[in-house]
Scaffold this active site. Structure first.
Site, short mmCIF file in Angstrom:
data_model
loop_
_atom_site.label_atom_id
_atom_site.label_comp_id
_atom_site.label_asym_id
_atom_site.label_seq_id
_atom_site.Cartn_x
_atom_site.Cartn_y
_atom_site.Cartn_z
N ARG A 1 0.85 -1.06 -0.12
CA ARG A 1 0.02 -0.10 0.21
C ARG A 1 0.80 1.50 0.11
NH1 ARG A 1 -2.88 2.23 4.81
NH2 ARG A 1 -4.19 3.85 3.77
N HIS B 1 0.55 4.09 -2.89
CA HIS B 1 0.21 5.40 -2.51
C HIS B 1 1.32 6.43 -3.05
CE1 HIS B 1 -3.91 4.54 -0.30
NE2 HIS B 1 -3.46 3.55 -1.24
N HIS C 1 -5.71 -6.18 -3.77
CA HIS C 1 -6.67 -6.44 -2.81
C HIS C 1 -6.93 -7.58 -2.17
CE1 HIS C 1 -9.02 -2.32 -3.31
NE2 HIS C 1 -7.82 -2.20 -3.03
N TRP D 1 -10.47 -8.70 2.62
CA TRP D 1 -11.16 -9.00 1.40
C TRP D 1 -11.36 -10.73 1.31
CZ3 TRP D 1 -8.05 -4.95 1.65
CH2 TRP D 1 -8.34 -3.74 0.85
#
Length: 313
Positions: A70, A74, A198, A214
């Site tokens: 992540r 990002h 994800h 998830w």
């Protein structure tokens, strides 16, 4: 030693306690690497040291891997091809206000975990460190080999932080997803491949506002995001938080509104079906898309080597 218990180096001006909720990771007492400093770094050793940080039974589901992915995502996904701004070059994600953008909540954990390696390898740029951490995590958690090259430089001040709103809004649908990714230069196939990340990690109500993993294997890089999305029946979660979905049978897993768009949008769905049926096909498409993401906007030296790291035995 777990990342959030790392000691503070009080000899460094402005040193930050690992795990503290802050976004200032530029140390005025340390030189900022130049674009050529990477030549002094043994990246195979950096890879091994990042890999050694991943497992921690006291953090989340037992691995920092998902939050490293992540962070890399990002740090890179702010790129705007029209203006040439954003992306991993400069590593502005370590500065406020960008570090405090809502989409980046919780990434202080990842940055603090990696900070000791920045001190061990002072010639590596934060941009290279953060993106390499994402590559390490994908590979060590069972994903494909991802090509990576060094040569990012670091901004010294926060003046060039990207504006809020460049990262995807999980509450939105297919049109928004396309707007975000088309701005960076991706097509539908690449977008659908990237969303497969994800499979890793979970959402936290204290960070994004959403809650839950998830799938049942949040520390393994698989095609489970696609199989779960297609095979489970997803219903709105009944709670006081933002709108999200849970699987109808167990209510143990979740999907975001933007995730559901990959099931309902015909163009996205055809890739979801492809990747759900064939994990190798997903891996083959994810690897170059992830490399592209990490390199957006970076002007690499012509002689920067391309690495294909071997996973640890």
């Amino acid at each position: 030693m777990i990342c959030h218990d790392l000691p503070v180096d009080k000899s460094v001006p402005g040193a930050l306690a690992a795990g503290a909720l802050a976004g200032w990771y530029f140390y005025s007492g340390e030189p900022t690497p130049s674009r050529d400093s990477w030549r002094k770094v043994n990246f195979h050793n950096v890879y091994k040291d990042i890999a050694a940080l991943l497992e921690d039974e006291d953090y989340d589901d037992g691995s920092y891997g998902p939050v490293f992915v992540r962070l890399a995502w990002h740090a890179s996904g702010t790129y705007d091809r029209k203006t040439g701004t954003g992306g991993s070059d400069g590593a502005t994600i370590r500065f406020k206000p960008e570090s405090g953008h809502g989409a980046n909540a919780g990434l202080d954990v990842a940055r603090a975990c990696l900070e000791p390696l920045k001190k061990k390898y002072p010639h590596i740029s934060y941009g290279d460190l953060y993106t390499l951490a994402g590559v390490v995590a994908v590979q060590e958690l069972g994903g494909p080999t991802v090509r990576w090259r060094p040569g990012r430089s670091d901004e010294k001040v926060s003046a060039n932080c990207t504006p809020d709103g460049r990262l995807p809004d999980a509450a939105q649908g297919a049109n928004h997803v396309r707007d975000i990714f088309y701005r960076m230069g991706f097509n539908d196939q690449e977008i659908a491949a990237l969303i497969g990340a994800h499979a890793l990690g979970r959402c936290h109500s204290t960070r994004s506002g959403y809650e839950g993993p998830w799938n049942a294997s949040p520390t393994s890089f698989t095609n489970f995001f696609y199989t779960e999305l297609l095979e489970d029946k997803w219903v709105p979660k009944k709670w006081d938080g933002p709108a999200q979905y849970v699987d109808k049978d167990t209510k143990s897993f979740m999907m975001l509104p933007a995730d559901i768009a990959f099931k309902t949008d015909p163009q996205f769905r055809k890739y979801v079906e492809k990747y759900a049926a064939d994990q190798d096909a997903f891996f083959a498409d994810f690897a170059p898309a992830f490399t592209k993401l990490l390199e957006l906007g970076v002007k690499f030296p012509e002689d920067a080597p391309v690495y294909e790291f071997k996973t640890l035995e």
